[in-house]
Design an enzyme around this catalytic site. Structure first.
Site, PDB file in Angstrom:
ATOM      1  N   ARG A  31       0.883  -1.123   0.050  1.00  0.00           N
ATOM      2  CA  ARG A  31       0.028   0.013  -0.117  1.00  0.00           C
ATOM      3  C   ARG A  31       0.802   1.108  -0.052  1.00  0.00           C
ATOM      4  O   ARG A  31       1.781   1.227   0.705  1.00  0.00           O
ATOM      5  CB  ARG A  31      -1.019   0.090   1.171  1.00  0.00           C
ATOM      6  CG  ARG A  31      -1.454   1.419   1.391  1.00  0.00           C
ATOM      7  CD  ARG A  31      -2.650   1.435   2.352  1.00  0.00           C
ATOM      8  NE  ARG A  31      -3.638   0.894   1.920  1.00  0.00           N
ATOM      9  CZ  ARG A  31      -5.044   1.127   2.558  1.00  0.00           C
ATOM     10  NH1 ARG A  31      -5.026   2.078   3.361  1.00  0.00           N
ATOM     11  NH2 ARG A  31      -6.093   0.578   1.958  1.00  0.00           N
ATOM     12  N   HIS A  61      -7.233   0.872  -6.459  1.00  0.00           N
ATOM     13  CA  HIS A  61      -7.480   0.068  -5.059  1.00  0.00           C
ATOM     14  C   HIS A  61      -8.186  -1.227  -5.444  1.00  0.00           C
ATOM     15  O   HIS A  61      -9.411  -1.468  -5.164  1.00  0.00           O
ATOM     16  CB  HIS A  61      -8.536   0.865  -4.563  1.00  0.00           C
ATOM     17  CG  HIS A  61      -8.298   0.535  -2.698  1.00  0.00           C
ATOM     18  ND1 HIS A  61      -7.641  -0.746  -2.394  1.00  0.00           N
ATOM     19  CD2 HIS A  61      -8.931   0.831  -1.718  1.00  0.00           C
ATOM     20  CE1 HIS A  61      -7.864  -0.950  -0.796  1.00  0.00           C
ATOM     21  NE2 HIS A  61      -8.613  -0.001  -0.718  1.00  0.00           N
ATOM     22  N   GLN A  67     -10.271  -3.629  -2.966  1.00  0.00           N
ATOM     23  CA  GLN A  67     -11.516  -3.054  -2.636  1.00  0.00           C
ATOM     24  C   GLN A  67     -12.809  -3.323  -3.434  1.00  0.00           C
ATOM     25  O   GLN A  67     -13.901  -3.761  -2.902  1.00  0.00           O
ATOM     26  CB  GLN A  67     -11.377  -1.505  -2.416  1.00  0.00           C
ATOM     27  CG  GLN A  67     -12.545  -0.622  -2.066  1.00  0.00           C
ATOM     28  CD  GLN A  67     -12.925  -1.093  -0.641  1.00  0.00           C
ATOM     29  OE1 GLN A  67     -12.025  -1.002   0.406  1.00  0.00           O
ATOM     30  NE2 GLN A  67     -14.157  -1.456  -0.184  1.00  0.00           N
ATOM     31  N   ASP A 123     -17.007   7.960  -1.265  1.00  0.00           N
ATOM     32  CA  ASP A 123     -15.800   7.823  -0.559  1.00  0.00           C
ATOM     33  C   ASP A 123     -15.240   9.080  -0.153  1.00  0.00           C
ATOM     34  O   ASP A 123     -15.956  10.107  -0.548  1.00  0.00           O
ATOM     35  CB  ASP A 123     -14.521   7.256  -1.941  1.00  0.00           C
ATOM     36  CG  ASP A 123     -13.164   6.982  -1.051  1.00  0.00           C
ATOM     37  OD1 ASP A 123     -12.844   6.868  -0.024  1.00  0.00           O
ATOM     38  OD2 ASP A 123     -12.128   6.653  -1.665  1.00  0.00           O
ATOM     39  N   CYS A 158     -16.210   2.423   1.034  1.00  0.00           N
ATOM     40  CA  CYS A 158     -14.938   1.746   1.042  1.00  0.00           C
ATOM     41  C   CYS A 158     -14.421   1.769   2.524  1.00  0.00           C
ATOM     42  O   CYS A 158     -13.891   0.731   3.248  1.00  0.00           O
ATOM     43  CB  CYS A 158     -13.882   1.908   0.274  1.00  0.00           C
ATOM     44  SG  CYS A 158     -13.513   3.879   0.295  1.00  0.00           S
ATOM     45  N   ARG A 217     -13.547  -7.889   2.733  1.00  0.00           N
ATOM     46  CA  ARG A 217     -12.314  -7.372   2.239  1.00  0.00           C
ATOM     47  C   ARG A 217     -11.303  -8.579   2.652  1.00  0.00           C
ATOM     48  O   ARG A 217     -10.371  -8.915   1.901  1.00  0.00           O
ATOM     49  CB  ARG A 217     -11.661  -6.083   3.094  1.00  0.00           C
ATOM     50  CG  ARG A 217     -12.456  -4.806   2.910  1.00  0.00           C
ATOM     51  CD  ARG A 217     -12.373  -4.334   1.420  1.00  0.00           C
ATOM     52  NE  ARG A 217     -10.754  -4.372   0.760  1.00  0.00           N
ATOM     53  CZ  ARG A 217      -9.778  -3.613   1.515  1.00  0.00           C
ATOM     54  NH1 ARG A 217     -10.077  -2.497   1.932  1.00  0.00           N
ATOM     55  NH2 ARG A 217      -8.659  -3.649   0.783  1.00  0.00           N
TER      56      ARG A 217
END
Ligand code: CP
Ligand code: NVA
Length: 332
Positions: free
Chosen positions: A113, A140, A143, A236, A280, A319
């Site tokens: 990340r 991402h 996700q 988001d 998310c 996730r």
């Protein structure tokens, strides 16, 4: 579980477009199977990652991605090592290629990340082991696997549904949603101010997938029009990690794009129970964070966040199942 049939052994996941449509949907199937298998306790009897060592390199903060990966790997009998921003020489005293070559001699896989997409690509290029993108400035992908799993669990299908992403139309989550929805045969509307419209290259990539799957990817600057007919309302944060200096400007641009009950009604799908809310996370939905204690909810109202049609915590749990599916598919 036909893990080998996915054809992902030894492969990295740097962005969703690295996968075929079938591979992406297959990972979601596998995640559902692993979720059931965990409920039955079978992972304890026949762990799939016994003896595997997974390296986690995090240049940015994380709750879900970090914990999901640790628990996913531990569930299956593997081991994780967390390397935060100041733990290794990475990029400061040692180049990315040299670090990648060292880590590749020791670990079976690396989840990264950070900021630059180039970094995760270089890790994959030089380490010789599968590398998974746990968020960069551009994408991402893990996700969106969890998002699509959550949508499918709720509606029983993906094809033919419509998802509206409302907010910063050019961030990592939105970019990946455009591509992921199109790969799944869902109509995707990117509802954003003109100043935050998506990059043309990302739009083109998403539209290639949409053409294959007979669905659409559109951009709309009018929230009421954009969300009409949506089955999934998604938002988001307005300023992503690394964009803290843009926060005030984003408040001005994005205030009219808050997901609240008026917007949910504008989908036309509230009364017939055909709309869900996803985020998310982390989300600014109330006063309970350092950033919102004075100003209150930002991208989503508390009422929507806490509503029965908000599936954000199912999404967060998924996730773990989707990251597990991805790692198992790459390593077994
Ligand atoms: N959604 C997500 O990636 O959360 P974290 O930043 O907590 O990992
Ligand atoms: N767009 C957000 C996603 C966080 C999971 C960010 O990059 O900060």
């Amino acid at each position: 579980m036909n893990i080998a049939g996915l054809g992902l052994k030894g492969k990295s996941l740097l962005k969703l477009a690295d996968l075929s449509d079938q591979q992406m949907l297959g990972l979601i199937d596998l995640a559902c199977q692993l979720k059931e298998r965990k409920k039955r306790g079978e992972h304890l009897r026949s762990p799939l990652l016994h003896g595997r060592n997974i390296c986690l390199i995090f240049q940015k903060s994380s709750t879900r991605t970090h914990c999901a990966t640790v628990v996913a790997v531990l569930d299956e009998g593997g081991h994780t090592e967390y390397l935060g921003q100041n733990d290794i020489h990475f990029g400061k005293k040692e180049s990315v290629p040299d670090t990648a070559k060292v880590l590749g001699r020791m670990f079976d896989g690396i989840l990264f990340r950070g900021f630059s997409q180039r970094t995760v690509e270089d890790l994959a290029k030089y380490s010789g082991v599968p590398v998974w993108n746990g968020l960069t400035d551009d994408w991402h992908p893990t996700q969106i696997l969890a998002d699509l799993q959550t949508v499918r669990e709720h509606f029983g299908t993906l094809k033919g549904l419509k998802l509206a992403f409302v907010g910063d139309g050019r961030n990592n989550v939105c970019n990946s949603l455009m591509v992921g929805c199109a790969m799944a045969g869902m109509d995707m509307v990117n509802v954003c101010p003109p100043e935050l419209a998506p990059d043309n290259a990302v739009l083109a990539l998403a539209r290639q997938a949409a053409a294959r799957n007979h669905c659409t990817v559109t951009v709309c600057h009018d929230p009421a029009q954009g969300v009409r007919g949506a089955n999934v309302l998604y938002t988001d944060v307005w300023a992503s990690m690394g964009e803290e200096s843009l926060f005030q400007k984003r408040l001005e641009l994005l205030r009219p794009f808050q997901v609240n009950m008026d917007m949910v009604r504008q989908t036309g799908n509230l009364d017939c129970n055909r709309v869900i809310f996803l985020h998310c996370l982390p989300a600014f939905h109330d006063h309970n964070t350092e950033i919102t204690k004075e100003i209150g909810a930002l991208e989503v109202s508390d009422e929507v966040f806490e509503a029965p049609f908000s599936l954000v915590f199912d999404e967060a749990e998924n996730r773990m199942h989707t990251i597990k599916a991805m790692i198992v598919a790459s390593l077994t």
